[in-house]
Scaffold this active site. Sequence first.
Site, PDB file in Angstrom:
ATOM      1  N   HIS A  24       0.838  -1.200   0.000  1.00 34.28           N
ATOM      2  CA  HIS A  24       0.000   0.000   0.000  1.00 34.28           C
ATOM      3  C   HIS A  24       0.872   1.249   0.000  1.00 34.28           C
ATOM      4  CE1 HIS A  24      -3.005  -2.988   1.466  1.00 34.28           C
ATOM      5  NE2 HIS A  24      -3.771  -2.299   0.632  1.00 34.28           N
ATOM      6  N   HIS A  28       1.309   1.588  -5.839  1.00 32.33           N
ATOM      7  CA  HIS A  28      -0.013   0.948  -5.901  1.00 32.33           C
ATOM      8  C   HIS A  28      -1.070   1.966  -6.329  1.00 32.33           C
ATOM      9  CE1 HIS A  28      -3.639  -1.228  -4.874  1.00 32.33           C
ATOM     10  NE2 HIS A  28      -3.945  -0.339  -3.942  1.00 32.33           N
ATOM     11  N   HIS A  66      -7.126   6.765  -3.061  1.00 35.70           N
ATOM     12  CA  HIS A  66      -7.924   5.739  -2.385  1.00 35.70           C
ATOM     13  C   HIS A  66      -7.225   5.049  -1.229  1.00 35.70           C
ATOM     14  CE1 HIS A  66      -5.607   2.666  -4.526  1.00 35.70           C
ATOM     15  NE2 HIS A  66      -6.174   1.782  -3.733  1.00 35.70           N
ATOM     16  N   ASP A  67      -5.892   5.095  -1.147  1.00 36.86           N
ATOM     17  CA  ASP A  67      -5.171   4.491  -0.016  1.00 36.86           C
ATOM     18  C   ASP A  67      -4.251   5.502   0.669  1.00 36.86           C
ATOM     19  OD1 ASP A  67      -6.119   1.892   0.327  1.00 36.86           O
ATOM     20  OD2 ASP A  67      -4.833   1.072  -1.242  1.00 36.86           O
ATOM     21  N   ASP A 177      -8.629  -1.689  -7.897  1.00 36.88           N
ATOM     22  CA  ASP A 177      -7.892  -1.863  -6.642  1.00 36.88           C
ATOM     23  C   ASP A 177      -7.460  -3.308  -6.417  1.00 36.88           C
ATOM     24  OD1 ASP A 177      -6.802  -1.084  -4.177  1.00 36.88           O
ATOM     25  OD2 ASP A 177      -8.690  -1.429  -3.114  1.00 36.88           O
TER      26      ASP A 177
END
Length: 292
Positions: A24, A28, A66-67, A177
């Site tokens: 993560h 990524h 998103h992360d 994802d």
Amino acid sequence: ELIPDKFVAFARRLQTGYLDNPYHNSTHAVDVLQTTHFFASHGRFAELANLTPLDHAAMYLAAVVHDYEHPGSNNVFQISTKSPLAIRYNDKSVLEMHHIAASWAMMIESKHNFIENLQVNDYKALREKMIGMVLATDMAHHFSELEKLKVRVASLNFDIKTTDKKLCMEMLIHAADISNPAKKFDIYEEWTERIVQEFFAQGDEERKRGLPISFGMDRYTVNIATTQVGFISKLVLPLFEQIKLFLPESGQTVLNLESNCKRWEERVEEYAQRLKLLNDQRQKKVDTGADK
């Protein structure tokens, strides 16, 4: 309406907000962005769904944030350790809530606020779309959302341009994802090695704290090949098969998934032997007292 120099400042700050995790991390995030672009361009989602510039921006921004600030452990760990994030977000989609909240707060800081010239309605729409897509990456909702997608795709009134656009956008970000198994095996294998590092590190920490070890995170019991077969066959492939129904040009991903699943099936015994060797070594340390 976007401000280029502030967008550059935002992108630079965004990258530093991704920690140096094995999986993560900022690479990524870019990988998910690239896969999102694949769906939009090669898969023709942009054309078929008649995406507006705001839709496009929302999808690409959701992909890269998103992360944001992912700690390298999952929601189960946050909740079981009573982390500050779990307390703040009431144990509900803890990390996903944080990713979008923290990244949005950073994005609207004056020096990063490349969207400050958006009209009020566009600002609200962008925010709503991005929140929906980032929250859709929570694996806890995978099966319920997949079932919803199946029902809509099979419906006679399925409309990718209007009523079903939002659902499709959210499921495509979720698919991006978890898309590593849908790529060439050498790329997929490297990402598998990276996620396993994070999973096993969490399992080690849970063992150390006397907590139940999360599913798939015990290095002494998990056969990596078996878990990847299950990951593909039960989660990723069914989702990509549905996507293929409304994005036929994305069909190569389904072929890749089927091929990669077979390759992992062929390696189950190999990983069983690796697991046996690891446990034999562990037992030897116990017997000799070298584990103390």
